[in-house]
Design a protein around this motif. Structure first.
Motif, PDB file in Angstrom:
ATOM      1  N   ILE B 133      40.072  32.616  40.549  1.00  0.00           N
ATOM      2  CA  ILE B 133      41.319  33.063  41.179  1.00  0.00           C
ATOM      3  C   ILE B 133      41.047  34.051  42.307  1.00  0.00           C
ATOM      4  CG2 ILE B 133      43.260  34.616  40.696  1.00  0.00           C
ATOM      5  CD1 ILE B 133      43.850  32.929  38.314  1.00  0.00           C
ATOM      6  N   MET B 134      40.102  34.935  42.074  1.00  0.00           N
ATOM      7  CA  MET B 134      39.747  35.893  43.123  1.00  0.00           C
ATOM      8  C   MET B 134      39.233  35.149  44.353  1.00  0.00           C
ATOM      9  SD  MET B 134      39.948  39.266  42.230  1.00  0.00           S
ATOM     10  CE  MET B 134      38.543  40.089  42.974  1.00  0.00           C
ATOM     11  N   LYS B 135      38.496  34.077  44.131  1.00  0.00           N
ATOM     12  CA  LYS B 135      37.986  33.304  45.263  1.00  0.00           C
ATOM     13  C   LYS B 135      39.140  32.701  46.045  1.00  0.00           C
ATOM     14  CE  LYS B 135      33.352  32.268  43.820  1.00  0.00           C
ATOM     15  NZ  LYS B 135      32.751  31.563  42.683  1.00  0.00           N
ATOM     16  N   ARG B 354      48.981  39.285  44.031  1.00  0.00           N
ATOM     17  CA  ARG B 354      48.510  37.945  44.398  1.00  0.00           C
ATOM     18  C   ARG B 354      47.689  37.329  43.272  1.00  0.00           C
ATOM     19  NH1 ARG B 354      46.990  38.382  50.829  1.00  0.00           N
ATOM     20  NH2 ARG B 354      48.944  39.418  51.403  1.00  0.00           N
ATOM     21  N   VAL B 355      46.859  38.142  42.642  1.00  0.00           N
ATOM     22  CA  VAL B 355      46.070  37.623  41.528  1.00  0.00           C
ATOM     23  C   VAL B 355      47.006  37.202  40.390  1.00  0.00           C
ATOM     24  CG1 VAL B 355      44.386  38.260  39.750  1.00  0.00           C
ATOM     25  CG2 VAL B 355      43.992  38.910  42.136  1.00  0.00           C
ATOM     26  N   ALA B 356      48.012  38.006  40.125  1.00  0.00           N
ATOM     27  CA  ALA B 356      48.973  37.664  39.062  1.00  0.00           C
ATOM     28  C   ALA B 356      49.692  36.358  39.382  1.00  0.00           C
ATOM     29  CB  ALA B 356      49.985  38.797  38.893  1.00  0.00           C
ATOM     30  N   LEU B 357      50.067  36.198  40.639  1.00  0.00           N
ATOM     31  CA  LEU B 357      50.736  34.965  41.062  1.00  0.00           C
ATOM     32  C   LEU B 357      49.869  33.749  40.756  1.00  0.00           C
ATOM     33  CD1 LEU B 357      52.652  33.090  42.644  1.00  0.00           C
ATOM     34  CD2 LEU B 357      51.617  33.941  44.754  1.00  0.00           C
ATOM     35  N   GLU B 358      48.606  33.805  41.150  1.00  0.00           N
ATOM     36  CA  GLU B 358      47.718  32.673  40.909  1.00  0.00           C
ATOM     37  C   GLU B 358      47.539  32.443  39.404  1.00  0.00           C
ATOM     38  OE1 GLU B 358      46.518  30.499  42.988  1.00  0.00           O
ATOM     39  OE2 GLU B 358      47.469  31.533  44.672  1.00  0.00           O
ATOM     40  N   TRP B 359      47.421  33.530  38.689  1.00  0.00           N
ATOM     41  CA  TRP B 359      47.197  33.417  37.249  1.00  0.00           C
ATOM     42  C   TRP B 359      48.362  32.682  36.575  1.00  0.00           C
ATOM     43  CZ3 TRP B 359      43.142  33.692  34.293  1.00  0.00           C
ATOM     44  CH2 TRP B 359      43.281  33.859  32.909  1.00  0.00           C
TER      45      TRP B 359
END
Ligand SMILES: Cc1ncc(COP(=O)(O)O)c(C=O)c1O
Ligand SMILES: Cc1ncc(COP(=O)(O)O)c(C=O)c1O
Lengths: 471, 471
Positions: B133-135, B354-359
């Protein structure tokens, strides 16, 4: 077709009410707003509202718009629902000024020329470098726990080294990581100061645009400034509040005026505050953004008594989106504030803290800063040139030596709300002076940090026209 | 050699004082702490302190330890410095309980067996998935600005879809992104409730371990529970506070008891609160962590009046380090809270958002959750087995159906501070019951989420020994 459109509105509003999203007592959007939301004529909206009123869900009151009066379940007579709206605005924390709220709301939308924004332009966003850092952080990804109460230890160490280069000597235990300098002010207001305390500050000041101190029951006492900043002797003349007074100051590239407190003034200020036993909150979020020459040493760098609480942030030099700032001060004060921080949100994002750590310790901070300084120089010059071209005879200004702002003085006082709305109608978002001091109705805080060159030029030329039309 | 060691201490303390990090009036670390910090004998510390006292920098007061009385600059007679320590603890925000502070402090250090921690074990940290996700976030890295007042719009949409699967229907406008559920409570306390309001809540409750509501001048009124949770009829019997009362509840996998409010009780609770016009704050941070069967539908999913403010968070299912949570409620309430959030910290970290969104939107949330549920099941069973082995005859407990905690009832009341210290001396960090209700001095909140299997086993066996020794 008009029929299904009006049904759509009815269903939308019924849904909002039955789900409890629009609660009893709430004012619904205006007819104009609904018309534009559903892309229909005003008459279609009116038909929909009439039906909902007939059902008893809405009620219009003269001069107050249309309110939610009920919901389908209430109509069934099941029971009376709670009126949350009675609670709204009851807490002790004051609401923001309407204009500030509007600006916050509009700023995040696209399509306006932002001549007031205190943020670096997306063009200066170091995407490449940050990607590099994100990769490093991703590669080393250990579990992201709750952090220590004062924040990530290595980050606090990196901040020490960074501050040392600026002539401020401290240790990690004297630092608290916060979610931006604004949160620092919030923690200080609710955790450190007595209710009824007096806060001396520059007039105008960024802090007048917030309600953080007022909400906590503090009394803001604006002090006059000249070209070298705060008039220090005003402090000793103001003796009522002794023992119950702090000073909040933005000594370097002041928001909104751009002014920097001179070397001698700094010494005087420290001296007077020590003599009068007034603790100082030094807000230095713009300090690194000098354009011509480095500013004088920070007050904190001269502080030998633990008299200064110093605030910094990555918001203005890198990006506000990380929400990383710091407070430097005596350990006992930092301990108290860190306890409060834990009670408030258990610390700032660990992910943001790790990125901040890499940013500060990799050397990218410094190299990015030189780039930003060059850019700000060009931008400032563009803005000053445009002002000379388009606002000559209408206004005056000083050329700032750093930071983001030119404090433009309009020769004739004007209605700030009108100015704001007229500019907005032209697609320009402005921060009028009265946000920063009630009586500053002859000023505009013009930012050259965010808009593009073309936008700055065009925006300022439009501003000239608007000002002329308002004379 | 003793000589240079003692000089080291003198220099260290002198530095702390002259830099203003240790300010006048502050109590310095104890002789024992200094001895262990510098790895010297107590006598070396005493020599150092004597020298500093002779210089007038320190002073010992009977029963109060050693304080900073002066600093080198003051000694020169330059001027009197400010006493920040007078300010410390003066603000209206109360300090945390001493034990809670100690736990916060020790939790972040390594080397203790954490039998109280409300966090997933590092073993369950999904490093691989988060790296992925970070990527993605890194690849798409657009400038990280200040976000909209309610938070990243796409994240709010993703939360809507996530909630829909749980039977809660809402829209992005009814959601505010916060830095964890704790910040939600803070915002509600300072922005929504009247001073002097009454908060009904379970007794014991997580919230008794915080000072968020008390600091804002609210009156906490604990209600008794049985195995099915809160005793609802206690609410209607408590009529003084009408119109000025809210209910805070953790209906699912309650902290600290692990109890889940039954289906019928939920209906009753909503009914009574609607009738009595008491708004509800539903804290559902553990709701997704069921072990055996899914819990009953959330109160919010049954709410037809906008009577429930619902709190969620990624802290317990993913990681607290992101500091991402949400509030769902009527739009007018959310608007008020979002204004306050802007005034407090200008929104949560954009990077975390943004990380939460992807998660949430990638499907990883669900797959990780099934893994976590399996693990929690094993862990819970290990803990229950160890309890049966080592605490038989000493204590009783119920087996929780989800969440992190077993609420262990010790048959004989015991001195909670002694228990805490004894366990700490054995390297075990415990959360005694009195943190969650003053009178709960027969309880321990035992967490099976964090420590390793071996630690859980060994820790509980040690706990058995300690309890026996205290009988
Ligand atoms: C003087 C000053 N202090 C503090 C802040 C808050 O910045 P942040 O909370 O993003 O660090 C600002 C932002 O505009 C500012 O101008
Ligand atoms: C019931 C409950 N609510 C809220 C929180 C706060 O969690 P966070 O702020 O990390 O979301 C916790 C954490 O322990 C909790 O147990």
């Amino acid at each position: 077709m008009g029929n299904t459109k009006y049904k759509k509105i009815v269903n939308f509003i019924t849904d909002k009410i039955t789900r409890g999203e629009w609660s009893i007592g709430m004012k619904i959007p205006s007819q104009r707003e609904l018309a534009s939301l559903f892309e229909v004529n005003r008459s279609t909206v009116i038909t929909a509202l009439e039906e909902l009123k007939a059902e008893g869900l809405l009620e219009s009151k003269m001069g107050q718009g249309t309110m939610v009066t009920n919901n389908t379940w209430t109509l069934l007579g099941v029971s009376k629902p709670v009126n949350w709206n009675e609670n709204v605005s009851l807490g002790f924390h004051k609401q923001s000024m309407k204009m500030v709220k509007d600006i916050n709301e509009i700023e995040t939308k696209k399509g306006h020329i932002q001549l007031g924004k205190s943020e670096l332009s997306p063009e200066m966003f170091p995407a490449k470098q940050l990607k590099q850092i994100m990769k490093k952080v991703t590669g080393d990804l250990s579990p992201l726990s709750y952090e220590e109460p004062r924040g990530n230890y290595q980050l606090r160490q990196a901040i020490c080294s960074y501050l040392e280069k600026k002539g401020i000597f401290t240790s990690p235990d004297s630092i608290l990581i916060v979610s931006g300098a604004l949160q620092a002010l919030q923690l200080i207001a609710i955790g450190l100061l007595r209710k009824g305390s007096t806060i001396f500050l520059e007039r105008p000041s960024y802090v007048f645009s917030l309600s953080v101190f007022q909400s906590a029951g503090m009394d803001l006492r604006g002090l006059p400034m000249d070209r070298e900043g705060l008039l220090v002797n005003e402090i000793s003349n103001n003796q009522e509040g002794k023992g119950n007074t702090v000073l909040y100051t933005i000594p370097t590239f002041h928001n909104p005026t751009g002014i920097t407190l001179g070397e001698e003034r700094r010494k005087e200020l420290l001296h007077v505050c020590e003599k009068e036993q007034i603790p100082i909150i030094e807000d230095d979020v713009y300090g690194d953004l000098w354009i011509d020459d480095p500013p004088p040493l920070a007050l904190k760098g001269r502080d030998r008594y633990g008299n200064v609480l110093y605030l910094g942030s990555l918001s203005k030099t890198l990006t506000p989106g990380l929400r990383i700032g710091w407070i430097v001060g005596p350990e006992s004060v930092i301990e108290r504030l860190s306890d409060l921080k834990m009670q408030t949100d258990y610390g700032s994002s660990s992910l943001s803290q790790r990125v901040a750590l890499e940013w500060l310790s990799s050397g990218l901070y410094e190299s990015h800063l030189s780039f930003v300084r060059q850019q700000l120089k060009i931008r400032r010059n563009v803005a000053v040139k445009a002002l000379s071209q388009h606002l000559k005879g209408l206004a005056s200004w000083s050329v700032p030596e750093g930071g983001f702002f030119i404090w433009v003085k309009i020769f004739r006082p004007l209605h700030n709300q009108h100015l704001f709305e007229k500019a907005l109608a032209e697609g320009i978002l402005l921060n009028p002076g009265n946000i920063y001091a009630h009586e500053a109705n002859q000023y505009i805080r013009l930012s050259y940090s965010y808009a593009s060159f073309e936008e700055i030029n065009w925006g300022i030329s439009q501003l000239g026209k608007i000002l002329r039309s308002m004379q």
